[in-house]
Each structure stands twice: as structure tokens, then as C-alpha cells.
Scaffold this motif. Structure first.
Motif, mmCIF file in Angstrom:
data_model
loop_
_atom_site.group_PDB
_atom_site.id
_atom_site.type_symbol
_atom_site.label_atom_id
_atom_site.label_comp_id
_atom_site.label_asym_id
_atom_site.label_seq_id
_atom_site.Cartn_x
_atom_site.Cartn_y
_atom_site.Cartn_z
ATOM 1 N N ILE A 11 0.845 -1.204 0.000
ATOM 2 C CA ILE A 11 0.000 0.000 0.000
ATOM 3 C C ILE A 11 0.877 1.250 0.000
ATOM 4 O O ILE A 11 0.626 2.199 -0.752
ATOM 5 C CB ILE A 11 -0.964 0.009 1.204
ATOM 6 N N ARG A 12 1.919 1.243 0.805
ATOM 7 C CA ARG A 12 2.826 2.399 0.865
ATOM 8 C C ARG A 12 3.547 2.593 -0.465
ATOM 9 O O ARG A 12 3.760 3.721 -0.908
ATOM 10 C CB ARG A 12 3.811 2.236 2.008
ATOM 11 N N GLY A 13 3.916 1.498 -1.115
ATOM 12 C CA GLY A 13 4.558 1.592 -2.431
ATOM 13 C C GLY A 13 3.628 2.168 -3.479
ATOM 14 O O GLY A 13 4.021 3.026 -4.278
ATOM 15 N N ILE A 14 2.387 1.706 -3.482
ATOM 16 C CA ILE A 14 1.390 2.227 -4.427
ATOM 17 C C ILE A 14 1.148 3.710 -4.152
ATOM 18 O O ILE A 14 1.024 4.514 -5.078
ATOM 19 C CB ILE A 14 0.086 1.413 -4.340
ATOM 20 N N THR A 15 1.119 4.084 -2.871
ATOM 21 C CA THR A 15 0.937 5.495 -2.511
ATOM 22 C C THR A 15 2.073 6.327 -3.081
ATOM 23 O O THR A 15 1.833 7.404 -3.653
ATOM 24 C CB THR A 15 0.881 5.652 -0.972
ATOM 25 N N ALA A 16 3.299 5.857 -2.965
ATOM 26 C CA ALA A 16 4.448 6.580 -3.496
ATOM 27 C C ALA A 16 4.370 6.714 -5.014
ATOM 28 O O ALA A 16 4.649 7.783 -5.566
ATOM 29 C CB ALA A 16 5.744 5.886 -3.083
ATOM 30 N N ILE A 17 3.957 5.653 -5.672
ATOM 31 C CA ILE A 17 3.837 5.692 -7.134
ATOM 32 C C ILE A 17 2.790 6.724 -7.543
ATOM 33 O O ILE A 17 3.027 7.544 -8.438
ATOM 34 C CB ILE A 17 3.488 4.301 -7.694
ATOM 35 N N ILE A 18 1.637 6.708 -6.908
ATOM 36 C CA ILE A 18 0.576 7.652 -7.264
ATOM 37 C C ILE A 18 0.998 9.086 -6.936
ATOM 38 O O ILE A 18 0.742 10.007 -7.705
ATOM 39 C CB ILE A 18 -0.744 7.280 -6.562
#
Length: 124
Positions: A11-18
């Protein structure tokens, strides 16, 4: 690492990507993320809720115009006033503020959300 740690890291990785990507992101995938966030807000752990609130804030900041955003913000508002965990309430307040200030809202929608907040403040 446990599956819960991997889930939170994802979830944190996806947040960073977005947050850090300026290119197009498929709206169908964002819609699926919003559905996941809604489920976590309803019955997730404190850490999962915190991670999903950060993800939702990133989605709102990118101004994805999807109907799921409104359903998700309704759940965030519910958590903002009913969660027993102060940290979650505080995070929800920040997400709501980001939503009200950055998300493109018609005046009628903005009034709806602001009046809802005022009603909740009067209730407490």
C-alpha cells in the motif's frame, strides 16, 4: 516479513507511485484501489487504515474524477467522527481537508460536505 507487513508495504509503495508519478494512471485500477480502501476503512487494522488514508489522500490530490471517491470520503468522514483511535481521527481530518481544498467539487457538493462536518461538530 509477515503477510500483514507485506500488505502494508505494498500500500505504501502504491501510494508513493501515485504521489510521485505525473503520468496517466488507469482509472479502472484507481477504482479498484478505492474499493479496497473502502473495505479497509470498514474493518481494517489501525496500521492498514492509516496506510489506506495516505493512499486515499494521494488519489484525491491527483484529482481522479471517479464516483468511488465520494463513497470513500463518506467513509473517511464517518471514521473522522466515530473512530476510537485519536490518530485515525486526526488522519481522517487531514484527508478531508485535502479533499475539500484540492478536489474539484461543485458548490452544492462542497456545501453538503461542509454542512455535514458542522452537524458532526455540533453533535460532539
Amino acid at each position: 516479513a509477515t503477510s500483514s507487513e507485506l500488505y502494508l508495504a505494498s500500500i505504501r509503495g502504491i501510494t508513493a507511485i501515485i504521489s510521485d508519478t505525473e503520468g496517466e494512471i488507469n482509472k479502472i485500477r484507481v477504482s479498484a484501489l478505492l474499493t479496497m480502501i473502502q473495505g479497509v476503512l470498514l474493518q481494517g487494522s489501525r496500521d492498514a487504515i492509516q496506510a489506506c488514508l495516505s493512499l486515499f489522500r494521494a488519489i484525491v490530490s491527483r484529482k481522479f474524477l471517479l464516483p468511488e471517491v465520494y463513497k470513500t470520503v463518506d467513509l473517511v468522514m464517518k471514521q473522522a467522527f466515530s473512530s476510537h483511535i485519536q490518530q485515525i481521527r486526526t488522519s481522517c481530518h487531514g484527508v478531508i481537508l485535502t479533499f475539500l481544498l484540492q478536489y474539484p467539487l461543485h458548490e452544492r457538493k462542497l456545501r453538503h460536505y461542509v454542512s455535514h462536518i458542522v452537524r458532526q461538530l455540533e453533535y460532539e
